[in-house]
Design a protein around this motif. Structure first.
Motif, PDB file in Angstrom:
ATOM      1  N   GLY A 249       0.816  -1.218   0.000  1.00 51.30           N
ATOM      2  CA  GLY A 249       0.000   0.000   0.000  1.00 51.30           C
ATOM      3  C   GLY A 249       0.840   1.255   0.000  1.00 51.30           C
ATOM      4  O   GLY A 249       0.564   2.210  -0.760  1.00 51.30           O
ATOM      5  N   ASN A 250       1.872   1.271   0.824  1.00 49.79           N
ATOM      6  CA  ASN A 250       2.741   2.450   0.882  1.00 49.79           C
ATOM      7  C   ASN A 250       3.459   2.685  -0.450  1.00 49.79           C
ATOM      8  O   ASN A 250       3.569   3.821  -0.919  1.00 49.79           O
TER       9      ASN A 250
ATOM     10  N   GLU B 158       2.459   1.653  -3.448  1.00 46.03           N
ATOM     11  CA  GLU B 158       1.485   2.073  -4.463  1.00 46.03           C
ATOM     12  C   GLU B 158       1.158   3.559  -4.330  1.00 46.03           C
ATOM     13  O   GLU B 158       1.024   4.282  -5.334  1.00 46.03           O
ATOM     14  N   VAL B 159       1.023   4.028  -3.091  1.00 41.35           N
ATOM     15  CA  VAL B 159       0.732   5.461  -2.873  1.00 41.35           C
ATOM     16  C   VAL B 159       1.885   6.320  -3.387  1.00 41.35           C
ATOM     17  O   VAL B 159       1.672   7.363  -4.029  1.00 41.35           O
ATOM     18  N   LEU B 160       3.115   5.868  -3.120  1.00 40.43           N
ATOM     19  CA  LEU B 160       4.277   6.640  -3.568  1.00 40.43           C
ATOM     20  C   LEU B 160       4.366   6.704  -5.084  1.00 40.43           C
ATOM     21  O   LEU B 160       4.809   7.700  -5.660  1.00 40.43           O
TER      22      LEU B 160
ATOM     23  N   GLN C  23       1.928   6.662  -7.238  1.00 43.69           N
ATOM     24  CA  GLN C  23       0.804   7.330  -7.930  1.00 43.69           C
ATOM     25  C   GLN C  23       1.213   8.707  -8.489  1.00 43.69           C
ATOM     26  O   GLN C  23       0.763   9.094  -9.564  1.00 43.69           O
TER      27      GLN C  23
ATOM     28  N   ARG D 189       6.141  12.948  -4.955  1.00 43.25           N
ATOM     29  CA  ARG D 189       5.891  13.361  -3.580  1.00 43.25           C
ATOM     30  C   ARG D 189       7.023  14.251  -3.081  1.00 43.25           C
ATOM     31  O   ARG D 189       8.108  14.320  -3.675  1.00 43.25           O
TER      32      ARG D 189
ATOM     33  N   GLU E 222       7.517  13.213   2.516  1.00 43.74           N
ATOM     34  CA  GLU E 222       6.537  12.138   2.313  1.00 43.74           C
ATOM     35  C   GLU E 222       7.242  10.835   1.934  1.00 43.74           C
ATOM     36  O   GLU E 222       6.862   9.755   2.410  1.00 43.74           O
TER      37      GLU E 222
ATOM     38  N   ALA F 102       7.123   7.450   4.179  1.00 46.99           N
ATOM     39  CA  ALA F 102       6.667   6.180   3.588  1.00 46.99           C
ATOM     40  C   ALA F 102       7.754   5.108   3.706  1.00 46.99           C
ATOM     41  O   ALA F 102       7.474   3.939   4.007  1.00 46.99           O
TER      42      ALA F 102
END
Length: 450
Positions: free
Chosen positions: A252-253, A255-257, A259, A262, A266, A270
């Motif tokens: 999850g971490n 995938e967020v990075l 997207q 950052r 951030e 992460a």
């Protein structure tokens, strides 16, 4: 060959052997007894013969006629020969008998009487002295009645053996079949049993014998098997959950990075979360390797160590990790008795086990003090670890040593459910008895007996 058939075969063979030996003894006893009786009859005939041939001149006509009558009756179907000192036939049958040799005549004269048998012919001889001289009187006779009795006896014994074998085979087969009926019923139950589908036990009638003991032990084994299967299922379920959580967090971490771009902070935050989850995974895998090594009894080399020194190392480590929890040590041991603290063990494993127990006590103490008491119990060391925290329910207490099992009180607390499994396994491998008691809301007490 089935046990039932073996039992039938063995019992039949034993019966046949015993009956055969008994039959042979009966036959030999009968033959010897019958021959002895027949030789006694020949002995009386020999005496009558001597009186008939040699005493005529010394008896009255009346007495001699009585002897003659008895002689003629007793000597029917018999051959009579009277031999003088020179070995010649003096009275009776004129034809010589090849079975009557000079050696036999000498034996008769030397012993006074002699009996022997050649084939089916019976011979009885006496040595008789008279005013006419000394004579060897030999009676030869066959006993057709005895021969017929021998044949009939053999027929009876063989018939009895045949009937007895049939009876014993049928009887032993029936008895063995009845005796092994419970075993066949159990076999049918076992054939239809699926230990993975649920809890199963064998049903059997109470016989109060070895079979009932066997069935009880089998049911006990089935209970343990069922428990092990449940433990394995729980292990897989809990292990999947424990491994899935950090992996899901890492994915999850990342995938967020990915997207979008950052800020550096951030990315740093992460990465810290990913590192934290990776360390958690690493710790789980390390604990699994330790647990696997303990299950396979791959012990390190043991040595005699002081348990108090290992305990102080554990407390030093925990003092930095749980600064807000006070851990008190009560030393109820006699002075100058260091032998009580010596124990042959793998120090690194004892360290891990004590660390896990005391860490759990500190973790679930709700910031209340944890007490560790060292006591001399009947000349052996006992260590008691007690907290006044959340406690453990009876249901969770029954599964406390299962890998990855976490009780209802542990979901909000950091951990992976392997600490107690590793500790109990280490203590079991070292012959250390562990006793756990707990009350929800009041705390938990663990006692170790070395």
């Amino acid at each position: 060959m089935k046990i039932q058939h073996k039992l039938t075969l063995n019992s039949s063979l034993v019966f046949g052997l015993v009956f055969t030996i008994s039959s042979v003894l009966i036959y030999l006893t009968f033959i010897r007894s019958a021959e002895r009786i027949f030789f006694e009859e020949l002995s009386r005939t020999a005496s009558l013969t001597a009186m008939f041939y040699l005493e005529e001149d010394e008896l009255s006509t009346r007495d001699y006629s009585k002897i003659e009558k008895k002689f003629l009756t007793a000597s029917a179907n018999q051959e009579i020969r009277l031999y003088d000192k020179t070995g010649k036939i003096h009275y009776g049958e004129a034809d010589p008998d090849s079975n009557i040799t000079d050696k036999i005549l000498k034996t008769v004269r030397a012993n006074g009487k002699y009996s022997f048998k050649v084939g089916n012919a019976f011979y009885y001889a006496i040595y008789y002295r008279d005013n006419q001289g000394s004579f060897s009187i030999i009676i030869k006779a066959n006993n057709p009645t005895l021969e017929a009795q021998e044949t009939e006896l053999i027929r009876i014994l063989l018939t009895a053996l045949l009937i007895g074998m049939i009876v014993i085979v049928v009887l032993s087969y029936s008895l063995s079949k009845e005796a092994y009926r419970p075993v066949r019923q159990i076999i049918e139950q076992v054939k239809n049993m699926d230990v993975t589908s649920g809890k199963h036990t064998l049903s059997y009638a109470g016989t109060k014998d070895e079979l009932e003991d066997l069935f009880k032990e089998f049911n006990s084994m089935m209970e343990k098997t069922y428990q092990n299967i449940q433990i394995q299922k729980n292990f897989i379920s809990h292990a999947s959950h424990e491994l899935k959580s950090p992996l899901a967090s890492i994915v999850g971490n990342l995938e967020v990075l990915l997207q979008k771009d950052r800020e550096i902070l951030e990315y740093k935050h992460a990465n810290q979360n990913v590192l934290k989850d990776a360390e958690r995974l690493e710790k789980i895998l390390q604990n699994l390797l330790v647990l696997a090594g303990l299950d396979q009894h791959n012990h390190e080399k043991t040595s005699e160590e002081r348990l108090d020194e290992i305990l102080w190392e554990v407390l030093d480590q925990l003092a930095g990790e749980y600064k807000t929890t006070r851990i008190n040590v009560l030393w109820n041991l006699p002075e100058n008795n260091t032998a009580l603290l010596l124990y042959k063990c793998v120090p690194t494993q004892i360290y891990i086990a004590l660390y896990n127990l005391i860490e759990n006590a500190a973790k679930f103490s709700n910031l209340e003090p944890v007490e560790i008491v060292l006591t001399d119990t009947a000349g052996r060391l006992s260590i008691e670890i007690q907290d006044k925290g959340t406690g453990i329910s009876e249901e969770d207490l029954a599964h406390i040593s299962e890998p990855f099992y976490r009780g209802q009180n542990a979901f909000k607390t950091k951990g992976n459910g392997l600490g107690m499994a590793i500790a109990t396994k280490i203590f079991d491998n070292h012959g250390i008895k562990i006793s756990i008691s707990s009350v929800v809301g009041e705390g938990t007490r663990i006692r170790l007996f070395f």
